[in-house]
Write a protein that holds these residues in place. Structure first.
Motif, short mmCIF file in Angstrom:
data_model
loop_
_atom_site.label_atom_id
_atom_site.label_comp_id
_atom_site.label_asym_id
_atom_site.label_seq_id
_atom_site.Cartn_x
_atom_site.Cartn_y
_atom_site.Cartn_z
N ILE A 1 -34.46 -20.01 -44.07
CA ILE A 1 -34.55 -20.72 -45.35
C ILE A 1 -33.50 -21.82 -45.42
CG2 ILE A 1 -34.20 -20.48 -47.85
CD1 ILE A 1 -35.44 -17.63 -47.51
N GLU A 2 -32.28 -21.52 -45.02
CA GLU A 2 -31.21 -22.54 -45.03
C GLU A 2 -31.57 -23.70 -44.10
OE1 GLU A 2 -27.68 -20.40 -44.02
OE2 GLU A 2 -27.51 -19.51 -46.01
N ASP A 3 -32.12 -23.40 -42.94
CA ASP A 3 -32.52 -24.46 -42.00
C ASP A 3 -33.63 -25.33 -42.61
OD1 ASP A 3 -30.69 -23.50 -40.19
OD2 ASP A 3 -32.18 -22.55 -38.88
N ALA A 4 -34.58 -24.71 -43.27
CA ALA A 4 -35.68 -25.45 -43.87
C ALA A 4 -35.18 -26.37 -44.98
CB ALA A 4 -36.74 -24.49 -44.42
N ILE A 5 -34.27 -25.88 -45.81
CA ILE A 5 -33.74 -26.70 -46.90
C ILE A 5 -32.87 -27.82 -46.35
CG2 ILE A 5 -32.23 -26.68 -48.93
CD1 ILE A 5 -33.43 -23.87 -49.51
N THR A 6 -32.11 -27.55 -45.30
CA THR A 6 -31.32 -28.60 -44.66
C THR A 6 -32.23 -29.68 -44.10
OG1 THR A 6 -29.56 -27.03 -44.12
CG2 THR A 6 -29.65 -29.05 -42.82
N ASN B 1 -33.37 -28.39 -58.55
CA ASN B 1 -33.74 -27.36 -59.52
C ASN B 1 -34.43 -26.17 -58.86
OD1 ASN B 1 -32.73 -28.74 -61.74
ND2 ASN B 1 -34.65 -29.84 -62.09
N GLN B 2 -35.17 -26.42 -57.79
CA GLN B 2 -35.86 -25.35 -57.09
C GLN B 2 -34.91 -24.47 -56.27
OE1 GLN B 2 -39.16 -24.44 -57.08
NE2 GLN B 2 -39.42 -25.88 -58.75
N TYR B 3 -33.84 -25.08 -55.76
CA TYR B 3 -32.91 -24.37 -54.88
C TYR B 3 -31.48 -24.57 -55.39
CZ TYR B 3 -37.09 -24.58 -52.06
OH TYR B 3 -38.39 -24.48 -51.63
N PRO B 4 -31.13 -23.93 -56.51
CA PRO B 4 -29.83 -24.18 -57.15
C PRO B 4 -28.61 -23.69 -56.37
CG PRO B 4 -30.97 -22.36 -58.23
CD PRO B 4 -31.93 -22.94 -57.23
N GLY B 5 -28.76 -22.85 -55.40
CA GLY B 5 -27.61 -22.33 -54.67
C GLY B 5 -27.13 -23.22 -53.54
N PHE B 6 -27.79 -24.35 -53.36
CA PHE B 6 -27.46 -25.24 -52.25
C PHE B 6 -26.76 -26.49 -52.77
CE2 PHE B 6 -30.77 -22.51 -50.75
CZ PHE B 6 -30.39 -22.24 -49.44
N PRO B 7 -26.10 -27.24 -51.89
CA PRO B 7 -25.44 -28.47 -52.34
C PRO B 7 -26.45 -29.41 -53.01
CG PRO B 7 -24.80 -27.96 -50.09
CD PRO B 7 -25.90 -27.01 -50.46
#
Length: 75
Positions: free
Chosen positions: A17-22, A56-62
């Protein structure tokens, strides 16, 4: 041993998930820079709105909006 396997699987899902958001962030930043170089203010605004939606969809990320604002002020 089952707890270890479960923990490793959970860590792998989190990393995926982190890789996809990055990757998503990198794509949006690339699009924003392309719009900036083309001088397309309307595209930049559109991309910034998309970035706000992603934030807004991924609030825990930068914050992607903060990254775009930093790029804009640095340019």
């Amino acid at each position: 041993m089952n707890a270890t396997i479960t923990s490793l699987a959970a860590r792998r899902r989190t990393q995926t998930i982190e890789d996809a958001i990055t990757s998503l962030h990198a794509s949006v930043i690339s699009d924003y820079l392309t719009a900036y170089l083309a001088g397309s203010a309307s595209s930049m605004t559109e991309i910034r709105d998309e970035a706000a939606h992603i934030d807004n969809q991924y609030p825990g990320f930068p914050s992607l909006v903060s990254q775009l604002d930093a790029l804009h002020s640095a340019a």
